[in-house]
Design a protein around this motif. Structure first.
Motif, mmCIF file in Angstrom:
data_model
loop_
_atom_site.group_PDB
_atom_site.id
_atom_site.type_symbol
_atom_site.label_atom_id
_atom_site.label_comp_id
_atom_site.label_asym_id
_atom_site.label_seq_id
_atom_site.Cartn_x
_atom_site.Cartn_y
_atom_site.Cartn_z
ATOM 1 N N LEU A 561 3.340 120.783 39.468
ATOM 2 C CA LEU A 561 3.773 120.667 40.869
ATOM 3 C C LEU A 561 3.169 121.833 41.637
ATOM 4 C CD1 LEU A 561 7.591 119.824 41.157
ATOM 5 C CD2 LEU A 561 5.683 118.526 42.079
ATOM 6 N N ARG A 562 2.497 121.537 42.748
ATOM 7 C CA ARG A 562 1.929 122.601 43.587
ATOM 8 C C ARG A 562 2.799 122.796 44.818
ATOM 9 N NH1 ARG A 562 -2.067 122.360 47.678
ATOM 10 N NH2 ARG A 562 -2.655 120.250 47.068
ATOM 11 N N MET A 563 3.157 124.047 45.088
ATOM 12 C CA MET A 563 4.042 124.361 46.224
ATOM 13 C C MET A 563 3.392 125.437 47.085
ATOM 14 S SD MET A 563 8.074 125.242 46.063
ATOM 15 C CE MET A 563 9.061 125.473 47.539
ATOM 16 N N GLY A 582 13.691 120.953 39.420
ATOM 17 C CA GLY A 582 15.006 121.136 38.822
ATOM 18 C C GLY A 582 15.423 119.977 37.935
ATOM 19 N N ARG A 583 14.928 118.762 38.247
ATOM 20 C CA ARG A 583 15.228 117.582 37.415
ATOM 21 C C ARG A 583 14.301 117.481 36.209
ATOM 22 N NH1 ARG A 583 15.515 115.088 42.626
ATOM 23 N NH2 ARG A 583 13.420 114.197 42.289
ATOM 24 N N HIS A 584 13.479 118.501 36.004
ATOM 25 C CA HIS A 584 12.553 118.560 34.872
ATOM 26 C C HIS A 584 11.474 117.485 34.955
ATOM 27 C CE1 HIS A 584 11.759 120.759 31.202
ATOM 28 N NE2 HIS A 584 12.959 121.318 31.271
ATOM 29 N N GLU A 585 11.074 117.115 36.191
ATOM 30 C CA GLU A 585 10.012 116.142 36.364
ATOM 31 C C GLU A 585 8.639 116.807 36.391
ATOM 32 O OE1 GLU A 585 10.797 113.602 39.713
ATOM 33 O OE2 GLU A 585 12.897 113.330 39.120
ATOM 34 N N ALA A 586 8.611 118.106 36.158
ATOM 35 C CA ALA A 586 7.352 118.850 36.067
ATOM 36 C C ALA A 586 7.543 119.982 35.069
ATOM 37 C CB ALA A 586 6.940 119.394 37.429
ATOM 38 N N ASP A 587 6.429 120.338 34.407
ATOM 39 C CA ASP A 587 6.471 121.427 33.432
ATOM 40 C C ASP A 587 6.064 122.760 34.041
ATOM 41 O OD1 ASP A 587 6.955 119.643 31.104
ATOM 42 O OD2 ASP A 587 4.972 118.884 31.635
ATOM 43 N N ILE A 588 5.180 122.690 35.043
ATOM 44 C CA ILE A 588 4.643 123.916 35.643
ATOM 45 C C ILE A 588 4.801 123.840 37.158
ATOM 46 C CG2 ILE A 588 2.586 125.341 35.975
ATOM 47 C CD1 ILE A 588 1.522 124.185 33.316
ATOM 48 N N LEU A 589 5.405 124.874 37.761
ATOM 49 C CA LEU A 589 5.475 125.001 39.217
ATOM 50 C C LEU A 589 4.449 126.043 39.628
ATOM 51 C CD1 LEU A 589 6.892 124.335 41.935
ATOM 52 C CD2 LEU A 589 8.462 126.231 41.467
ATOM 53 N N LEU A 590 3.406 125.581 40.313
ATOM 54 C CA LEU A 590 2.325 126.461 40.770
ATOM 55 C C LEU A 590 2.480 126.685 42.261
ATOM 56 C CD1 LEU A 590 -0.578 127.774 40.627
ATOM 57 C CD2 LEU A 590 -1.463 125.455 40.980
ATOM 58 N N GLY A 591 2.469 127.937 42.705
ATOM 59 C CA GLY A 591 2.652 128.142 44.137
ATOM 60 C C GLY A 591 2.254 129.516 44.610
ATOM 61 N N THR A 592 2.358 129.680 45.925
ATOM 62 C CA THR A 592 2.101 130.960 46.572
ATOM 63 C C THR A 592 3.390 131.776 46.546
ATOM 64 O OG1 THR A 592 2.570 129.897 48.681
ATOM 65 C CG2 THR A 592 0.265 130.048 48.026
ATOM 66 N N GLN A 593 3.471 132.840 47.334
ATOM 67 C CA GLN A 593 4.598 133.758 47.229
ATOM 68 C C GLN A 593 5.945 133.113 47.546
ATOM 69 O OE1 GLN A 593 4.212 137.006 49.909
ATOM 70 N NE2 GLN A 593 3.983 135.755 51.722
ATOM 71 N N MET A 594 5.944 131.916 48.137
ATOM 72 C CA MET A 594 7.225 131.269 48.427
ATOM 73 C C MET A 594 8.006 130.930 47.153
ATOM 74 S SD MET A 594 6.150 127.407 49.654
ATOM 75 C CE MET A 594 5.244 127.934 51.087
#
Length: 783
Positions: A561-563, A582-594
């Motif tokens: 998931l890209r945020m 939060g529902r575990h529909e992604a393994d990796i959360l990729l994002g900027t400082q947010m």
């Protein structure tokens, strides 16, 4: 500046009982009517000429109370902004009045210019047609009319009010034709409502509107439009409230100390320094509960819209409909309704971002600023206020304590705590007694030689694969959005620049365009170099889109998931992505400082930082502080529940003190080291700062103006002041305007405020010649 003062108007006898300070009014001003704000009422005017009367009153009751009117005046004085700009900043968008301009013919020649008896200038999009009409106005053939357009619109629902008794409805049903099934069903519904004394919204009746309209004509029912609030978080409506959690031995004295100040109505400022995962939010909630129990209200600020949904869920989960939300992610209608709930006293607790500092709460018992070190609390354009300063001013007015919470307080706040100006409170341990996650520093100079990957070391890739295999989650931070930093020709070195700004364009592969993150300019990706014609034009650097594509290639089994700003543009974008994670529909959360702050997911056991150096090279004395804060905050997302976590930080500067102190979660060590450097460089918190900026469409004109202002400024300063500049801005050209700046560092300058006010006064006339002058107290960035 010429109109930055109150004007006297006569209150007509018919409005004498209606007009109050804090009301919006419609008044004649010059040759047109404009909206204004009543800031005071006097028995006699200060104006000696003939007074014009107020045309009309726009509000049934004041929209700003006496406290907020006084706050607007203080804000104008301290931020060198127009008083009316400060007033407008406090109001929701829907309480701002637009002026619609139309033209009608004054002569036969004017009639020939118009396509209708009255034509709107406001809605005119054809520039050629608009120019023709403006020439008609200048020649006197056309006359301009000004009409107010008040944006304030309340949302209504149609309610059905039964007018007959159940027996009467039964008689009416008996008289119907046998095949009038819809009317018979409606009469039965009306009979049930009459018996129960109900007047529901017809939208809730499961019946179409047409039968109700016909029934109203027959006298069976009356249809009434009733106001209803727009609900920004309908999914939280009716949820079961949570109960307070038991406080730890560290939390108990913190809550007791602050609630004692609430009870004593003492305007004391507390700096709550708590490590990530130490339970600061529960402390906030229990302090708020004490303020509400004492019959007072509470205001809580969070730094990012991205954090607001999670915080709203926590606060609303505890206090229900007593909570109102204010932030820029809401629609104008939702903000208007939340603002009115607060003003009417229906909401006792406000949670929001920077602008929520002006929420129209009364009898405030406690102010809370979470992640107080965040730069997003500072407004970048006029009025250039810091939410912390606004909160401290309001706290003094209400006699209420302020809690500034952070795992990594700003140096200014921590220095004030050292001096005793703030009271320092600590939460040194995580609530579950879990240790802070171990941090591994990867030297990318060596890692790139081994793996050949510029974004991922072998250690980080292996750790990500391990978490995916164990069905655990990871958070990856890269503080740069887009696909790559810039596009460059390998033959001649040409870099594709923005035509409006002195900065390279960023590649975005989702839209297949190059985009400027400052002015929004977009253009297609070139396949040949515009300078030399070579086909060897490539993209360089790294952005979140590029890392996402690389992850999908290297770890095809991982769900990413890209945020970033691009994926969260739509309303509710932040909340939807976080809920999905939060529902575990992604393994990796990729994002900027947010993604670095406030997020609390029990299955996150790995945090990776792609490149810790992105902020270190900025020409800003706070670069090291912000890097340390960002690394410490994002490290705290790992291992917050029962599963142990770990952190991997990739860097080309493994020995930099900001990175080594972040590795050991050592805020105290970083604070001492950074304070010594600030002292040597004469920077905050040892000195105050002011930034004066001049811009113009001509570089020569902007340079002349800044040197002229520098003379005026230096004449009002003592020899102890340090003046940097004049110099071009770090980005010398933005949106086709050239920027020059002066920075003043000082400890005490008795004539500085008067000199800056004089500069503002003298530069207002030049504003008509295209100059813009801005004064920023305590700027958060010199870039």
């Amino acid at each position: 500046m010429q109109t930055n003062r109150p004007y006297d108007y006569e209150i007509p006898t018919a409005l004498a009982e209606s007009v109050q300070p804090g009301m919006r009014v419609w008044v004649p001003f010059g040759h047109r009517d404009v909206a204004g704000m009543v800031v005071g009422i006097d028995a006699a005017p200060t104006f000696t000429g003939e007074l014009k009367p107020i045309s009309s009153v726009l509000d049934p009751a004041p929209v700003l109370n006496a406290e907020l009117l006084a706050l607007a005046h203080w804000l104008a004085d301290t931020t060198y902004a127009f008083w009316i700009s400060c007033i407008q900043t406090m109001l929701p968008t829907m309480l701002k009045v637009d002026t619609d301009k139309t033209v009608t013919a004054a002569t036969p020649a004017g009639e020939a210019l118009l396509t209708a008896p009255e034509v709107s200038l406001t809605a005119m999009t054809d520039q050629t047609e608009l120019a023709k009409l403006l020439r008609g106005v200048a020649s006197g053939d056309l006359v301009v009319h000004y009409r107010r357009h008040d944006r304030a619109k309340v949302k209504t629902e149609t309610h059905a009010v039964p007018l007959l008794t159940p027996a009467d409805y039964a008689k009416a049903a008996a008289a119907l034709r046998a095949n009038a099934t819809q009317q018979r069903a409606l009469l039965q519904t009306l009979s049930d409502w009459a018996a129960a004394g109900q007047q529901p919204a017809i939208a809730d009746s499961q019946l179409p509107r047409a039968p109700f309209t016909a029934a109203a004509k027959r006298g069976w029912v009356r249809l009434e439009e009733r106001e209803v609030y727009r609900d920004p978080y309908p999914e939280l409506r009716g949820a079961k409230l949570t109960t307070p959690l038991p406080l730890t031995a560290d939390q108990q004295p913190v809550v007791a100390t602050v609630t004692a100040a609430v009870a004593a109505r003492r305007a004391e400022t507390f700096l709550l320094e708590g490590v990530t995962g130490s339970g600061k939010t529960e402390v906030y909630l229990q302090i708020i509960a004490q303020a509400i129990a004492a019959g007072r209200t509470a205001l809580m600020l969070v730094p990012e819209i991205a954090l607001t949904p999670q915080m709203v869920h926590r606060v609303t989960g505890r206090f229900g409909r007593q909570v109102a939300v204010l932030h820029s992610g809401l629609s104008d209608g939702e903000k208007f309704d939340e603002w009115r709930r607060i003003q009417r006293g229906e909401a006792k607790i406000v949670v929001g971002a920077r602008s929520a500092a002006f929420a129209p709460l009364t009898n405030i018992g406690v102010f809370i600023i979470d992640e107080e070190h965040e730069t997003s609390y500072k407004q970048d354009d006029a009025p250039r206020y810091h939410a912390r300063d606004v909160v401290l001013h309001r706290a003094a007015t209400f006699g209420a304590p302020v809690v500034l919470g952070s795992a990594t307080p700003s140096l200014e706040s921590r220095a004030r705590a050292e001096k005793g100006v703030y009271t320092l409170l600590r939460l040194p341990e995580r609530i579950n007694q879990q240790p802070m996650p171990p941090v591994t520093i990867i030297d990318m100079r060596d890692a790139m030689k081994k793996s050949g990957q510029e974004d991922f070391s072998q250690e980080l890739l292996t750790a990500l694969q391990d978490r995916v295999a164990r069905h655990e989650q990871s958070v990856l931070l890269l503080n740069r959005r887009g696909f790559s930093s810039f596009v460059m020709c390998r033959e001649c070195g040409y870099v594709v620049q923005c035509p409006n700004c002195d900065i390279s364009l960023t590649l975005h592969m989702d839209t297949h365009t190059l985009r400027c993150h400052y002015c929004g300019h977009e253009e297609p990706i070139p396949h040949r170099c515009p300078s030399c014609g070579s086909t060897k034009i490539r993209y360089y650097g790294t952005g979140t889109q590029k890392v996402e594509a690389k992850l999908n290639e290297l770890l095809p089994e991982a769900r990413v998931l890209r945020m970033d700003v691009d994926t969260t543009r739509k309303k509710g974008g932040h909340a939807k992505l976080l809920a999905k994670f939060g529902r575990h529909e992604a393994d990796i959360l990729l994002g900027t400082q947010m993604i670095a702050k406030g997020l609390d997911f029990p299955d996150v056991t790995l945090v990776g930082v792609i490149n810790a150096d992105t902020g270190l090279g900025l020409p800003d004395f706070r670069a090291s502080e912000r890097t340390f804060q960002l690394l410490t905050q994002v490290s705290g997302r790992a291992g917050r529940a029962d599963k142990p976590g770990s952190v991997i930080i990739q860097t080309f500067n493994p020995d930099h003190y900001a990175i080594t102190y972040a590795k050991h979660h050592d805020y105290e060590g970083f604070f001492r080291r950074e304070m010594a450097i600030r002292h040597l460089g004469h920077y905050p918190p040892y000195y105050f700062t002011i930034k004066l900026t001049v811009s113009h469409q001509s570089a020569e004109q902007a340079a002349k103006a800044i040197y002229s202002l520098a003379k005026t400024l230096k004449a009002g300063l003592t020899p102890a002041a340090i003046v940097l500049g004049p110099t071009p801005g770090a980005i010398a050209r933005l949106k086709n305007r050239y920027y020059y700046q002066i920075v003043v560092k000082y400890t005490r300058e008795p004539k500085l405020a008067a000199t800056l006010t004089q500069i503002l006064d003298s530069t207002q006339q030049s504003g008509r010649q295209g100059f813009q002058v801005a004064i920023d107290r305590e700027p958060q960035s010199f870039v």
